[in-house]
Design a protein around this motif. Structure first.
Motif, mmCIF file in Angstrom:
data_model
loop_
_atom_site.group_PDB
_atom_site.id
_atom_site.type_symbol
_atom_site.label_atom_id
_atom_site.label_comp_id
_atom_site.label_asym_id
_atom_site.label_seq_id
_atom_site.Cartn_x
_atom_site.Cartn_y
_atom_site.Cartn_z
ATOM 1 N N VAL A 1 0.872 -1.175 0.000
ATOM 2 C CA VAL A 1 0.000 0.000 0.000
ATOM 3 C C VAL A 1 0.906 1.220 0.000
ATOM 4 C CG1 VAL A 1 -1.821 1.258 1.186
ATOM 5 C CG2 VAL A 1 -1.790 -1.241 1.252
ATOM 6 N N THR A 2 0.759 2.078 -1.004
ATOM 7 C CA THR A 2 1.695 3.193 -1.177
ATOM 8 C C THR A 2 0.977 4.538 -1.132
ATOM 9 O OG1 THR A 2 1.559 3.432 -3.590
ATOM 10 C CG2 THR A 2 2.960 1.669 -2.735
ATOM 11 N N GLY A 3 1.772 5.564 -0.860
ATOM 12 C CA GLY A 3 1.243 6.920 -0.802
ATOM 13 C C GLY A 3 2.103 7.751 0.128
ATOM 14 N N PRO A 4 1.889 9.071 0.161
ATOM 15 C CA PRO A 4 2.685 9.931 1.034
ATOM 16 C C PRO A 4 2.291 9.779 2.500
ATOM 17 C CG PRO A 4 0.996 11.203 -0.085
ATOM 18 C CD PRO A 4 0.934 9.819 -0.659
ATOM 19 N N THR A 5 3.053 10.392 3.383
ATOM 20 C CA THR A 5 2.727 10.386 4.805
ATOM 21 C C THR A 5 1.350 11.002 5.035
ATOM 22 O OG1 THR A 5 5.060 10.606 5.379
ATOM 23 C CG2 THR A 5 3.466 11.203 7.080
ATOM 24 N N GLY A 6 0.549 10.352 5.875
ATOM 25 C CA GLY A 6 -0.772 10.876 6.187
ATOM 26 C C GLY A 6 -1.843 10.573 5.167
ATOM 27 N N SER A 7 -1.599 9.611 4.284
ATOM 28 C CA SER A 7 -2.598 9.284 3.255
ATOM 29 C C SER A 7 -3.490 8.109 3.657
ATOM 30 C CB SER A 7 -1.904 8.983 1.918
ATOM 31 O OG SER A 7 -1.008 7.898 2.047
ATOM 32 N N GLY A 8 -3.334 7.588 4.862
ATOM 33 C CA GLY A 8 -4.222 6.530 5.334
ATOM 34 C C GLY A 8 -3.745 5.128 5.024
ATOM 35 N N LYS A 9 -2.457 4.943 4.738
ATOM 36 C CA LYS A 9 -1.947 3.613 4.384
ATOM 37 C C LYS A 9 -2.133 2.615 5.531
ATOM 38 C CE LYS A 9 2.251 4.991 3.502
ATOM 39 N NZ LYS A 9 2.113 6.440 3.822
ATOM 40 N N THR A 10 -1.769 3.032 6.740
ATOM 41 C CA THR A 10 -1.873 2.130 7.896
ATOM 42 C C THR A 10 -3.326 1.769 8.175
ATOM 43 O OG1 THR A 10 0.123 3.129 8.833
ATOM 44 C CG2 THR A 10 -1.241 1.821 10.306
ATOM 45 N N THR A 11 -4.223 2.726 8.020
ATOM 46 C CA THR A 11 -5.651 2.453 8.220
ATOM 47 C C THR A 11 -6.129 1.374 7.260
ATOM 48 O OG1 THR A 11 -6.042 4.726 8.962
ATOM 49 C CG2 THR A 11 -7.953 3.480 8.185
ATOM 50 N N THR A 12 -5.682 1.455 6.002
ATOM 51 C CA THR A 12 -6.060 0.451 5.006
ATOM 52 C C THR A 12 -5.498 -0.919 5.355
ATOM 53 O OG1 THR A 12 -6.208 2.120 3.251
ATOM 54 C CG2 THR A 12 -5.914 -0.169 2.561
ATOM 55 N N LEU A 13 -4.223 -0.962 5.749
ATOM 56 C CA LEU A 13 -3.610 -2.245 6.095
ATOM 57 C C LEU A 13 -4.301 -2.886 7.298
ATOM 58 C CD1 LEU A 13 0.249 -1.783 5.620
ATOM 59 C CD2 LEU A 13 -1.342 -3.126 4.248
ATOM 60 N N TYR A 14 -4.654 -2.087 8.282
ATOM 61 C CA TYR A 14 -5.318 -2.661 9.453
ATOM 62 C C TYR A 14 -6.744 -3.092 9.137
ATOM 63 C CZ TYR A 14 -1.955 -2.512 13.177
ATOM 64 O OH TYR A 14 -0.885 -2.805 13.989
ATOM 65 N N ALA A 15 -7.388 -2.433 8.194
ATOM 66 C CA ALA A 15 -8.705 -2.907 7.753
ATOM 67 C C ALA A 15 -8.563 -4.286 7.118
ATOM 68 C CB ALA A 15 -9.314 -1.918 6.766
ATOM 69 N N ALA A 16 -7.490 -4.484 6.349
ATOM 70 C CA ALA A 16 -7.226 -5.799 5.752
ATOM 71 C C ALA A 16 -6.915 -6.825 6.837
ATOM 72 C CB ALA A 16 -6.068 -5.697 4.767
ATOM 73 N N LEU A 17 -6.085 -6.454 7.822
ATOM 74 C CA LEU A 17 -5.776 -7.378 8.918
ATOM 75 C C LEU A 17 -7.033 -7.743 9.698
ATOM 76 C CD1 LEU A 17 -2.452 -6.447 10.740
ATOM 77 C CD2 LEU A 17 -2.898 -8.258 9.104
#
Length: 566
Positions: A320-336
């Motif tokens: 999952v790619t994008g700049p800082t603050g683009s919600g990458k971690t939120t997306t990964l945790y939704a997948a987890l």
């Protein structure tokens, strides 16, 4: 004031057949039990609509009804009533009139409040009927704790006048829970959480102190003349983060947790020595809403289906790619969250651990003791995991271990800082990862951004200017002239920005056999050509443009995602 008179609200509503006698009796009983105002009880029980009640009051009291939803407050007038008084009496100063100061009140029948306002303001006032919810929102927008922050800053500045260089006295002062500096910190955090700010910046300048909040990706600034409070403010925050308050020459990082009412907020704390003192940035992570599911993060139906397919694989790497603050971690945790069950062993390695998930083994890296991503990853592989989440791939060693883990029976999820899905491959190559390893390991790349959502209360049609039309023509060709857009005009609800909240934009690239072959052959031009032709692939800018066509975001935000076409 002749037009202000005491009325029996219940009898008035019954007389005008807006409620029945039975409904009035039930509301009066509820009022005795709860202590709430009769009008609020009637509205909340659904016996009468708020607009009907306010219009009736307006007629009976011969008072104007003012709609505050889109009211343009006058800064010089509204601040005539202090914030504490405005909150106590549910009143806002609206404008100067020949008959006196026009004041909007949620309960214009409150004669005692009216008398107190006349006494406090020392001038005649003219009342207006306003909706309570709009008035409370107006109070939040108008004051935003600004006066309280300024008062506390002045108080701290006075306290420090004789102790600017006395560090021991300063530390003793800030250790007290009643110290003004502590109250200032609490107020700053309360306002930031209320405004849903993602970051707080504290920046000493030559003559002023700036406190800025990043709201919906944009900084909003408050400037204070009390620059001398900066050392006390930073020292107290350092103590909260467990850092060395005597060290001011080197950057420091830390974290702490604050509890505000029903919210628990993790704060990532960073200092930077500057010419005029230490600058502080605090990233706020609100855990009160918990981890979101895939249905809650704004994925389109197509991309959601592609993502679910990618995470159902038994092995491989999802980026999952994008700049800082683009919600990458939120997306990964939704997948987890989707994958987290008793049959799977999940281990994460993060810096820092941003969300807590039960049943998931989460590891916080600590470079100071040599516990970096690469070392944790090597250990993780001996812990028999099914799924591994790597917070971020930052270097060649971490990338190599993550990719090799993904081709030896593990599903690996991670993030990378790149502009789009296609350029992610070149970023890995630049890190020194072999092309054949990328081709074998990476199965899907999700790129994302956050764009600001147009305020629903002040949105209006918008005609692009010549420069924007030229940009559109470069993206969609002749269809540019047929497109319609909206933007926010700016209103109190959105703090005059025209935007309220953010919405994600995604693009998903699946690495199929043709793309993998192009990588193995080091033919990057062919890789890009095939990627753009892939069925189902739609670039970020096209997805953002679709949101703009729906009136969700503005053309300016789309251009910010896509960049200007030279």
């Amino acid at each position: 004031m002749a037009q202000l008179k005491r009325i029996r609200l219940g009898d008035l509503l019954v007389e005008h057949k807006l409620i029945s006698e039975a409904q009035l009796d039930e509301a009066l009983m509820a009022q005795k039990k709860t202590g709430r105002k009769l009008g609020r009880v009637l509205i909340e029980n659904g016996y009468v609509k708020e607009d009907e009640l306010l219009n009736l009051l307006s007629r009976q009291l011969s008072l104007p009804y003012v709609d505050l939803a889109n009211y343009q407050y006058k800064p010089g007038v509204v601040k005539l009533i202090a914030e504490t008084t405005a909150r106590r009496y549910r009143a806002l100063a609206l404008e100067e009139t020949p008959d006196g100061l026009l004041v909007g009140m949620a309960d214009p029948t409150n004669i005692f409040a009216y008398d107190d306002l006349v006494r406090i303001l020392k001038r005649p006032i003219k009342l207006a009927v306003v909706k309570e919810s709009d008035l409370l929102h107006g109070i939040e927008q108008v004051y935003q704790h600004g006066a309280e922050i300024q008062t506390l800053a002045s108080e701290i500045d006075d306290d420090l006048a004789e102790n600017v260089f006395d560090l021991d006295a300063l530390n003793q002062a800030v250790s007290s829970s009643d110290a003004p500096v502590v109250r200032l910190i609490e107020t700053v955090f309360e306002e930031a959480v209320r405004a849903k700010a993602s970051d707080i910046h504290i920046e000493p300048d030559e003559k002023v102190l700036r406190i800025r909040r990043r709201i919906d990706g944009v900084l909003q600034e408050q400037v204070m003349n009390e620059r001398a409070i900066a050392p006390a403010l930073v020292s107290r925050l350092k103590l909260m983060a467990g850092l060395d308050i005597a060290e001011r020459r080197l950057p420091q990082d830390g974290r702490f947790n604050i509890k505000l009412k029903d919210k628990s907020v993790d704060v990532r704390f960073s200092t930077l020595p500057t010419q005029y003192g230490e600058a502080v940035v605090m990233r706020l992570l609100d855990h009160s809403e918990g981890v979101k599911g895939l249905d809650e993060i704004g994925l389109s139906a197509t991309i959601k289906a592609q993502l679910e397919k990618a995470i159902r694989r038994p092995h491989g790497l999802l980026l999952v790619t994008g700049p800082t603050g683009s919600g990458k971690t939120t997306t990964l945790y939704a997948a987890l969250n989707k994958l987290n069950d008793a049959t799977r062993k999940i281990i994460t390695v993060e810096d820092p651990v941003e969300y807590r998930l039960s049943r998931v083994n989460q590891v916080q890296v600590n470079p100071k003791i040599g516990l970096d991503f690469a070392r944790v990853l090597r250990t993780i592989l001996r812990q028999d995991p099914d799924i591994i989440l790597v917070g971020e791939i930052r270097d060649h060693e971490t990338a190599e271990i993550a990719l090799r883990a993904s081709i030896t029976g593990h599903l690996v999820l991670s993030t990378l800082h790149t502009n789009d899905a296609i350029s992610t491959v070149m970023r890995l190559v630049d890190m020194g990862v072999e092309d054949f390893l990328i081709a074998s390991a990476v199965h899907a790349i999700l790129a994302q951004r956050l764009v600001r959502r147009i305020c629903e209360k002040c949105h209006t049609d918008y005609t692009p200017d010549a420069g924007q039309l030229a940009w559109l023509a470069g993206v969609v060709g002749e269809a540019a002239t047929q497109m319609s857009f909206r933007h926010g005009a700016g209103c109190p609800a959105c703090s005059r920005t025209g935007y309220k909240g953010r919405v994600p934009v995604h693009e998903m690239l699946e690495i199929n056999e043709d793309l993998a072959d192009a990588l193995r052959n080091k033919d990057y031009a062919e890789f890009k050509r095939l990627a753009l032709l892939q069925e189902g692939y739609l670039p970020l800018v096209k997805n953002a443009l679709a949101l703009a066509q729906q009136g969700v975001t503005s053309l300016d935000e789309v251009i910010r995602v896509g960049g200007w076409v030279e």
